[in-house]
Structures are given as structure tokens and as C-alpha cells.
Scaffold this active site. Structure first.
Site: not given
Length: 368
Positions: A48, A333, A336
Site C-alpha cells: 500500500s 493516516d 502511511h
């Protein structure tokens, strides 16, 4: 374009040079910057941290194709787990390439400058990330590259395709989920089966086979990113009553980084024509956290978008209002970094000193 040429002391000069390049890259307005292409293409494998939309159409809980993700990206929410650029977006522009499309959208001429195969929740081990249901593990990402390679070979012919692939950058960033969404998850047996070193050895053994497989498919220029200071992300900070980084988690992933360094040294010695460089994300993050204000950051211990302690107990929800001063945050977040950090780390990888990337930086690798 301004460049961060040395990334070495004094710190004040380091920060000034890097911030000039950050602003320059961001000023390209998320588009192709018309620089000379330093390599034909870049092929990207990861999770991600660098996924740009491959999970959008999967039956997966690991998605970022909703607002406020992409709030600072010209195309809005695309599946990037960021408010804007990912690290590989900035690297692509520094290499003179357009932004690299996700595999889920890449066909025909779209593959000419490379493909991004990264998938949120994916790991080195196929079993990693199963809590999120759909994801594309590294082994499957390599199979997807084989499909792309077949398309390229069909268009260019075998000899020309092999020559071209050998000049391309292969950026690989795997392993975070093998800890966050495997070893550290209570519903996985892994932690009871292996200690930290044993698990790192299993990951390194599998990783070596996977990287060698890419080499056998024609890859020659590799940039392999290590794991960052995972004990300092808001998700882990939220579990600490003191609010400080988890030394336990940081020490847990150290053997993996050391194993990857040793693996790359061995591959450089034993695979003819190959060059593997190590992007030391942990050292980069340590530099940024330790000297945050020099780089323009004022918030280092909580997410810009999230809920609960350190805004890390629940990650960024659809249509949640994020912080307005995103440029000042290290974390976007629960897991990340922000676009600002992604671009900064890209500059460190591209033109950085050997403290951050070695034995060559990406600029030097591209010119081989």
C-alpha cells in the site's frame, strides 16, 4: 529542476536542498515533466505504500479509492494511500518518466513507460494480508509482470525487448505487511512458530527466490526498499499509553533489513550484469523524525486523517475531514506517510548520500 545533490551534513543545507527539490517535484502538477527519460521504463512491486489503484476492483478491505485520499492529487482518489504522490510517483518524475499506471489499467501503449503491480495488504508470503481478503502477493505480482513482458516481447521482438528490459528500473518494496498483517496479528500462528530472526530468515529466503526470478525474466537494475521505523507509525503509537515509538516493533523488523542488505550483496556478487541497490527507508525516516522542523514538519506522532489516539486506532474513513495543514504532517493516516514525506524520501533515494541508499543512488543506477 533543483536537485538535492549530496544529502550530507550540514543539516541546514541538507534540508534546504531537499525542500527545494520537494517543491520542484510537487510543482510538476502531477504530470509528465518533459525531462529527458533516463531509463525506458520503471516496473514497481510492493504494497500500500506504493499501490496506485490495483486493489480498486478487488474484493478487498484494503482500498483507498475514496475521498479524502487523493485530496492533493490532480486526479483525486485513485487508490493511492496518500493525500497525493507516493514515493514512486516522485521517483518516476525524477527519472523523466510519466506517472506509472497500475497493472489493472495498463495495456497497449500504456505499458511503454512501465507498470505498477503493487497491492495493498500484499506481502512476500502468499498468506500475508488474508484479513483484508483480496490482495496481490509478490509472487502474483511477478506473474503479472510476466504477462506484461509477453506483451512487450510481442510488440518489440525478443531481442529488443530483452535489451530494453535490462535498462529499466525495477523498484521493489515488500515486507511491511509480513509484519503488520501477519507476524503481529493475533489470528496468525506465525509469532508462536518463529522468533524474530527465524522469521526474518524465512522472509529473506523467499525474497531471494523472488528477486532472482525477476532477474531470470530480464531485470538487471533493482532498487529494493527496506522497512521503515514501523514502531513509530500512528497505528503502533496508538497502542502505547506513553505515546512513544515501540522499540519492540522497531527491533523486530531490524533482522529483516539486515537480511535484505546481505541478500542484495550476495545477488550483486552472484548474478552477472545485475545491480541491486538498497533504499534505507529506516535511516531516511530516522533522519526526518529527528530533524522534522528542518524539513518543515511540526506533527510527527499522529495521522492527518484517522480516529482515536494518535489518529491511528481507525484509519482514514470515507469523507472524513483531514487536517488542513497537511504539509506539516509526517503521517497521512494510521500507516502511511504524507505526500511531502514521500517526495522527500524519493529525493533521498534519487540523489542521496550513501547513508540513505547504497552502493549507488537511483540517479547513478539509471545511468549505468
Amino acid at each position: 529542476m533543483a536537485r538535492c545533490l549530496t544529502l550530507q551534513p550540514p543539516l541546514s543545507m541538507l534540508a534546504v536542498l531537499c525542500m527545494a527539490l520537494v517543491q520542484s517535484v510537487r510543482g510538476q502538477n502531477n504530470g509528465f515533466n518533459n525531462r529527458r527519460e533516463m531509463v525506458p521504463a520503471m516496473f514497481i512491486f510492493g504494497d500500500s505504500l506504493i499501490d496506485n489503484g490495483n486493489n480498486n476492483n478487488l474484493p478487498s478491505f484494503a482500498k483507498a479509492n475514496y475521498f479524502p485520499y487523493g485530496i492533493d492529487f490532480s486526479a483525486g482518489p485513485t487508490g493511492r494511500f496518500s493525500n497525493g504522490y507516493t514515493m514512486v510517483d516522485a521517483i518516476a518524475e525524477l527519472l523523466g518518466l510519466p506517472l506509472i499506471p497500475p497493472y489493472s489499467q495498463a495495456s497497449g501503449n500504456k505499458v511503454l513507460h512501465g507498470v505498477n503491480y503493487a497491492s495493498a495488504a500484499a506481502g512476500i508470503l502468499d498468506i500475508t494480508g488474508r484479513n483484508f481478503v483480496g490482495r496481490i502477493p509478490f509472487n502474483e505480482q511477478i506473474r503479472n509482470f510476466e504477462n506484461t513482458l509477453n506483451q512487450i516481447t510481442a510488440n518489440l521482438g525478443a531481442d529488443e525487448a530483452a535489451t530494453s528490459i535490462g535498462k529499466c528500473i525495477f523498484f521493489v518494496g515488500m515486507g511491511s505487511n509480513d509484519y503488520l498483517n501477519n507476524y503481529l496479528m493475533p489470528n496468525y500462528p506465525t509469532r508462536n512458530q518463529y522468533n524474530a530472526q527465524q522469521y526474518a530468515d524465512i522472509l529473506a529466503h523467499t525474497y531471494t527466490q523472488q528477486l532472482t526470478r525477476l532477474y531470470n525474466l530480464g531485470a538487471r537494475k533493482f532498487a529494493v526498499a527496506g522497512l521503515g521505523l514501523m514502531g513509530c507509525i500512528p497505528s503502533i503509537l496508538a497502542q502505547s499509553m506513553s505515546g512513544s515509538c515501540s522499540e519492540e516493533v522497531n527491533l523486530l523488523v531490524n533482522p529483516f533489513n539486515e537480511n535484505v542488505k546481505a541478500t542484495l550483496r550476495n545477488l550483486n556478487a552472484n548474478l552477472p550484469g545485475a545491480t541491486f541497490i538498497f533504499v534505507d527507508v529506516a535511516t531516511m525516516f530516522q533522519e526526518i523524525l529527528a530533524n522534522a522542523r528542518s524539513y518543515g514538519f511540526s506533527v510527527v506522532n499522529r495521522g492527518c486523517c484517522g480516529i482515536g489516539r494518535n489518529r491511528g486506532q481507525i484509519t482514514c474513513l470515507p469523507f472524513q475531514t483531514p487536517c488542513p495543514n497537511r504539509r506539516q504532517y509526517v503521517f497521512w493516516d494510521a500507516f502511511h506517510p504524507t505526500e511531502a514525506v514521500n517526495i522527500l524520501m524519493a529525493t533521498m533515494a534519487f540523489n542521496g548520500h550513501s547513508s540513505f541508499v547504497y552502493p549507488l543512488n537511483l540517479n547513478q543506477l539509471a545511468q549505468l
